[in-house]
Design a protein around this motif. Structure first.
Motif, mmCIF file in Angstrom:
data_model
loop_
_atom_site.group_PDB
_atom_site.id
_atom_site.type_symbol
_atom_site.label_atom_id
_atom_site.label_comp_id
_atom_site.label_asym_id
_atom_site.label_seq_id
_atom_site.Cartn_x
_atom_site.Cartn_y
_atom_site.Cartn_z
ATOM 1 N N GLY A 95 0.934 -1.236 -0.135
ATOM 2 C CA GLY A 95 0.094 -0.083 0.029
ATOM 3 C C GLY A 95 0.796 1.244 -0.258
ATOM 4 O O GLY A 95 0.452 2.086 -0.742
ATOM 5 N N LYS A 96 2.149 1.174 0.931
ATOM 6 C CA LYS A 96 2.916 2.418 0.658
ATOM 7 C C LYS A 96 3.467 2.803 -0.530
ATOM 8 O O LYS A 96 3.988 3.840 -0.794
ATOM 9 C CB LYS A 96 4.002 2.289 1.910
ATOM 10 N N MET A 97 3.963 1.627 -1.031
ATOM 11 C CA MET A 97 4.583 1.531 -2.519
ATOM 12 C C MET A 97 3.688 2.076 -3.498
ATOM 13 O O MET A 97 4.257 2.409 -4.521
ATOM 14 C CB MET A 97 5.195 0.092 -2.679
ATOM 15 N N GLN A 98 2.530 2.103 -3.424
ATOM 16 C CA GLN A 98 1.558 2.421 -4.704
ATOM 17 C C GLN A 98 1.746 4.059 -4.955
ATOM 18 O O GLN A 98 1.760 4.330 -5.946
ATOM 19 C CB GLN A 98 0.253 2.124 -4.329
ATOM 20 N N ARG A 99 2.196 4.658 -3.854
ATOM 21 C CA ARG A 99 2.465 6.095 -4.244
ATOM 22 C C ARG A 99 3.350 6.517 -5.114
ATOM 23 O O ARG A 99 3.823 7.816 -5.516
ATOM 24 C CB ARG A 99 2.358 6.883 -2.848
ATOM 25 N N PHE A 100 4.500 5.623 -5.245
ATOM 26 C CA PHE A 100 5.850 5.836 -5.939
ATOM 27 C C PHE A 100 5.525 5.253 -7.534
ATOM 28 O O PHE A 100 5.735 4.281 -7.722
ATOM 29 C CB PHE A 100 6.927 5.161 -5.275
ATOM 30 N N SER A 101 5.509 6.402 -8.236
ATOM 31 C CA SER A 101 5.155 6.025 -9.756
ATOM 32 C C SER A 101 6.406 5.455 -10.352
ATOM 33 O O SER A 101 6.306 4.623 -11.523
ATOM 34 C CB SER A 101 4.809 7.145 -10.699
ATOM 35 N N ASN A 102 7.619 5.520 -9.811
ATOM 36 C CA ASN A 102 8.898 4.986 -10.549
ATOM 37 C C ASN A 102 9.478 3.813 -9.919
ATOM 38 O O ASN A 102 10.543 3.612 -10.138
ATOM 39 C CB ASN A 102 10.011 6.217 -10.262
ATOM 40 N N LEU A 103 8.650 3.321 -9.127
ATOM 41 C CA LEU A 103 9.139 1.950 -8.341
ATOM 42 C C LEU A 103 8.368 0.804 -8.695
ATOM 43 O O LEU A 103 7.154 0.579 -9.036
ATOM 44 C CB LEU A 103 8.670 2.132 -6.801
ATOM 45 N N SER A 104 9.354 -0.293 -8.957
ATOM 46 C CA SER A 104 9.000 -1.515 -9.504
ATOM 47 C C SER A 104 9.552 -2.859 -8.254
ATOM 48 O O SER A 104 10.591 -2.385 -8.037
ATOM 49 C CB SER A 104 8.764 -2.109 -10.757
ATOM 50 N N VAL A 105 9.018 -3.887 -8.060
ATOM 51 C CA VAL A 105 9.496 -4.935 -7.060
ATOM 52 C C VAL A 105 9.456 -6.143 -7.958
ATOM 53 O O VAL A 105 8.353 -6.650 -8.554
ATOM 54 C CB VAL A 105 8.696 -4.979 -5.947
ATOM 55 N N LEU A 106 10.688 -6.902 -7.876
ATOM 56 C CA LEU A 106 10.941 -7.898 -8.662
ATOM 57 C C LEU A 106 11.300 -8.975 -7.689
ATOM 58 O O LEU A 106 12.004 -8.763 -6.572
ATOM 59 C CB LEU A 106 12.117 -7.817 -9.483
ATOM 60 N N GLN A 107 10.481 -10.266 -7.633
ATOM 61 C CA GLN A 107 10.636 -11.319 -6.801
ATOM 62 C C GLN A 107 11.323 -12.532 -7.642
ATOM 63 O O GLN A 107 10.730 -12.904 -8.483
ATOM 64 C CB GLN A 107 9.250 -11.583 -6.236
ATOM 65 N N PHE A 108 12.384 -13.023 -6.858
ATOM 66 C CA PHE A 108 12.964 -14.334 -7.346
ATOM 67 C C PHE A 108 12.751 -15.277 -6.224
ATOM 68 O O PHE A 108 12.703 -15.311 -5.091
ATOM 69 C CB PHE A 108 14.311 -14.210 -7.417
#
Length: 182
Positions: free
Chosen positions: A125-138
């Motif tokens: 929820g906190k990360m949705q406000r950052f338009s330049n952020l993506s999260v990659l999961q291995f």
């Protein structure tokens, strides 16, 4: 006397059919005394997946990483010292996320263990406000298999096709299926 970093040399051949990127890289990577070979291999795989993804004059490069709070694990900077791409491994706190998103044009967080599922649920929820952020999961089980390819001097072939990654070396093979969470 402090324990020094261990130097690893990696020649990686990247065949990324999803991005039409085909190149070889001779890399020298320092393994911090508190870092595991598993994390080192995640850094190498992340490099292979993100190199030449962001337009700019400078190449994606490894930083001082764990030994410096002001730098990510990898970054790409312009010739005018702007951070085009900021890449952190692990599960950074909100303060670190704000800092990264404020400094980098594009930010990628790379999770690589099963504990990151809890971190993701607590922070998405906190990360949705950052338009330049993506999260990659291995997936952790795949990262553990990838660690077995680690050598002080290694030659890796990394092939990407249809979102799946195959790594091979003289030590064997591993498959990783990265998942973009945001």
């Amino acid at each position: 006397m402090a324990i020094k970093s261990t130097v690893y040399k990696a020649n990686i051949q990247v065949t990324d059919m999803d991005r039409n990127h085909y190149a070889g890289y001779d890399l020298i990577v320092a393994l911090h005394p508190s870092e595991t070979e598993e994390r080192l291999m995640v850094r190498l795989l992340t490099f292979a997946l993100l190199v030449d993804q962001q337009e700019g004059d400078e190449q994606l490069s490894f930083t001082k990483g764990l030994s410096t709070d002001d730098e990510p694990d990898l970054w790409q900077k312009s010739l005018s010292d702007e951070i085009l791409l900021w890449v952190d491994l692990g599960q950074p706190d909100e303060k670190r996320l704000r800092k990264a998103c404020g400094r980098g044009q594009k930010v990628v967080i790379v999770n690589y263990n099963d504990k990151s599922d809890i971190w993701w649920e607590q922070n998405k929820g906190k990360m949705q406000r950052f338009s330049n952020l993506s999260v990659l999961q291995f997936p952790e089980s795949q990262v553990i298999a990838m660690e077995k390819l680690c050598q002080r001097s290694m030659q890796l072939t990394i092939t990407v096709q249809d979102g799946e990654v195959w790594l091979s070396s003289d030590q064997g093979e591993a498959t990783v299926t990265p998942v973009y969470r945001s």
